[in-house]
Structures are given as structure tokens and as C-alpha cells.
Design a protein around this motif. Structure first.
Motif, PDB file in Angstrom:
ATOM      1  N   LEU A 116     -80.798  -0.654 -14.003  1.00 34.84           N
ATOM      2  CA  LEU A 116     -80.922  -1.689 -12.978  1.00 34.84           C
ATOM      3  C   LEU A 116     -80.751  -3.050 -13.642  1.00 34.84           C
ATOM      4  N   THR A 148     -82.890   7.546 -14.431  1.00 35.56           N
ATOM      5  CA  THR A 148     -82.115   8.033 -13.289  1.00 35.56           C
ATOM      6  C   THR A 148     -82.301   7.159 -12.047  1.00 35.56           C
ATOM      7  N   GLN A 150     -82.015   4.334  -9.206  1.00 36.28           N
ATOM      8  CA  GLN A 150     -80.900   3.626  -8.584  1.00 36.28           C
ATOM      9  C   GLN A 150     -81.454   2.465  -7.771  1.00 36.28           C
ATOM     10  N   ARG A 304     -69.325  -0.412  -3.559  1.00 38.01           N
ATOM     11  CA  ARG A 304     -70.609  -0.353  -4.255  1.00 38.01           C
ATOM     12  C   ARG A 304     -70.390   0.271  -5.634  1.00 38.01           C
ATOM     13  N   GLY A 307     -72.419   5.290  -7.904  1.00 37.60           N
ATOM     14  CA  GLY A 307     -73.681   6.003  -8.028  1.00 37.60           C
ATOM     15  C   GLY A 307     -74.883   5.109  -8.146  1.00 37.60           C
ATOM     16  N   GLY A 308     -74.737   3.822  -7.814  1.00 33.56           N
ATOM     17  CA  GLY A 308     -75.839   2.888  -7.947  1.00 33.56           C
ATOM     18  C   GLY A 308     -75.977   2.328  -9.351  1.00 33.56           C
ATOM     19  N   TYR A 309     -75.120   2.758 -10.281  1.00 35.84           N
ATOM     20  CA  TYR A 309     -75.228   2.274 -11.645  1.00 35.84           C
ATOM     21  C   TYR A 309     -74.276   1.104 -11.859  1.00 35.84           C
TER      22      TYR A 309
END
Length: 311
Positions: A116, A148, A150, A304, A307-309
Motif C-alpha cells: 500500500l 497480501t 489490498q 486500476r 490486483g490492487g498492487y
């Protein structure tokens, strides 16, 4: 703070209460910071919480640990500012895809990687790990799980587009939150642009301080948030009262402001879009118009980050 003050959680006992920080917000309801603090402090009373995790880097956290009604079992949390705290996070390093830090805790000292953005997320992680460890969760396993995580929608959510600047959406809507978001992204780029707004029918006294925080960015666009029943022009006037707002670009059309900011931000720069909350509309004079910052970015070809990373 509203729920505590109105007694909406009066019948509950909390296993762990956590104080991250208290900054100016909701004064349209509480009136002043003293009342706001008193409302939140009630959560940490010995008849309300079994345990507590308290950030003593925050001035209100430092005050809270001296309150005679504080719950009997609590752990203090700090960056290297208060090295004697029970839990200390330091050696924080920002990378292109997250944050690295060291956690010193009663359960051991370990390095942690967090996918994050922003040092404040390291502080949040330290608080969450401490709260869970207090309830009996395994410390080492918590750090594995941290790798892990997100981002929650609207919390430093990264969007990318080939040949264009990176864009980050964050729901920051207070002077402190905007300042923290800007400082968190500053190490990632030499050019940082900002689009922000102020909600209508809310605390007007925080608008000039928000302008001061926003001025930390290299280029700033002030636009509409949710004006509600207040004149959008009045909101602009309140912000412009700050001498720090003299170089801002003023555009009421939020989508147009975002588009203009993207066009003006270099490819290796970052655009931070703040203020707008989770609602998928803008409330203007009682009429809710369909709108979301993410939808604007997607319509402009952004995606985006995978995978939120962040990458």
C-alpha cells in the motif's frame, strides 16, 4: 464520534479500541475540538473497552493516556518519535510498489512489507497488528497476511494509463488528511498535481486550512465536491480567502477539472484526486447527479493498478 455522543453504542463493550489520530472534522456537529475529543475519548473508558491501542505521536493520544477513566490495559504506539512506546514502527521506506518498515513490539521485532502507498498506512498497519495480537492472533502470521493486503476503494487507490501520469484517488477531506496524502506521494514523483473540493453545508472554518494543505502540491485544481444546498461559489470564496490559494485553478465541473489536471501533469508525474467520498453521485441543491471520480478516470482510458498492487 456521532454514535458515541448519541449513545448508539451504549450497550456494547469493545475488546480493543484504537486511536490513530484526531484532527479537525465534524465541528459542524460537535462545535469545537474539545467536544470532539471528549466524544471519541469516551470509547476508551474502562467501562467501555477491555483494551486499547493508542498512537502517542498524536497530541490527543498523548492526552488520552493520562485520563483517569482510561481502560486498565492499553498499549502505546509510535514512530521513532517516541521510541519508548510499546509498539514502534520505523525505518520506513517508500518503494514503487508499497512500503517497508520495521516493527518493534512485545511479540518481537520484524521487518514488514506492505503493498500500500503512504507512511500513514504503515502506522495503520502497526495499529491493526497490535490490536489483533492483543486479542491472541499470532504476530508472525499477521505480518505474512499484511503482504497480501489490498487498498480499500478510495484510499490511495492507484490508476495507470500508458503515456499519461499516474492518478491516485483518496477520500481525504480534512486539512491533515490532504497534507498526509500529498507527503506520502511526494517521494514517488518530482511533479505532484492535486484536484480537491470541500463539502457544502459542513464546517466552513476548515476550508482555508485545506487550501494551505493543498498548496503543498505543485499544481492545484479546486473543484466541486458535494455542494449540497450551499452555493458552490461560496465554497470557492471560502477557500480563496487563504493566501495559499492564489495560484489555484478554479473549475466547478469536477470531471473537467480532472481532465485538465491530467493534461497538465507530465507523464512521470502523479495526480492526486481527493475529497469526494464513496457516494456515486454529486449532491447539488438537493438533486443527486450520477458521478464518480473512478468513472471519470476509466472513461479517459485509465485502469486500476493490477490486483490492487501499486506498480
Amino acid at each position: 464520534s456521532h454514535g458515541l455522543h448519541q449513545g448508539r453504542v451504549a450497550g456494547l463493550i469493545f475488546d480493543v479500541a484504537v486511536l490513530t489520530n484526531i484532527t479537525q472534522d465534524h465541528l459542524d456537529y460537535h462545535g469545537d475540538m474539545a467536544n470532539y475529543f471528549a466524544a471519541k475519548a469516551a470509547l476508551f473508558d474502562k467501562d467501555k473497552a477491555r483494551s486499547a491501542v493508542i498512537n502517542i505521536d498524536d497530541e490527543y493520544g498523548a492526552r488520552l493516556i493520562n485520563m483517569p477513566t482510561l481502560c486498565d490495559h492499553y498499549l502505546t504506539l509510535s514512530s521513532k518519535k517516541n521510541i519508548s512506546a510499546d509498539v514502534v514502527f520505523h525505518k520506513v521506506v517508500a518503494t514503487a510498489d508499497g512500503m517497508k518498515a520495521e516493527l518493534q513490539t512485545p511479540w518481537g521485532t520484524e521487518d514488514v512489507y506492505l503493498p500500500l502507498l503512504g507512511e500513514f498506512n504503515v502506522a495503520n498497519l502497526a495499529a491493526a497488528v497490535t490490536a489483533l495480537a492483543v486479542t491472541g492472533e499470532d504476530f508472525g502470521n499477521l505480518l505474512i497476511k499484511a503482504e497480501t493486503l489490498q487498498p480499500v476503494a478510495g484510499r490511495m487507490a492507484l490508476y495507470t494509463k500508458p503515456g499519461a501520469c499516474k492518478a491516485v484517488i483518496d477520500f481525504a477531506h480534512t486539512p491533515d488528511a490532504i497534507g498526509v496524502a500529498i507527503k506520502s506521494l511526494a517521494p514517488l514523483s518530482k511533479s505532484l498535481s492535486l484536484v480537491f473540493g470541500c463539502g457544502g453545508d459542513r464546517d466552513r472554518t476548515k476550508r482555508a486550512p485545506m487550501a494551505s494543505a493543498a498548496s503543498l502540491a505543485d499544481n492545484v485544481w479546486l473543484t466541486d465536491d458535494n455542494p449540497r444546498t450551499e452555493s458552490a461559489e461560496q465554497i470557492f470564496n471560502d477557500v480563496s480567502d487563504s493566501p495559499d490559494a492564489s495560484d489555484f485553478t478554479y473549475m466547478h465541473d469536477r470531471a473537467a477539472a480532472i481532465t485538465a489536471a491530467i493534461e497538465a501533469t507530465p507523464e512521470d508525474g502523479v495526480l492526486l484526486i481527493t475529497g469526494k467520498g464513496h457516494e456515486n453521485y454529486q449532491d447539488i441543491m438537493g438533486v443527486k447527479h450520477n458521478y464518480s471520480d473512478e468513472a471519470v478516470l476509466l472513461s479517459l482510458g485509465y485502469q486500476r493498478a493490477g490486483g490492487g498492487y501499486a506498480s
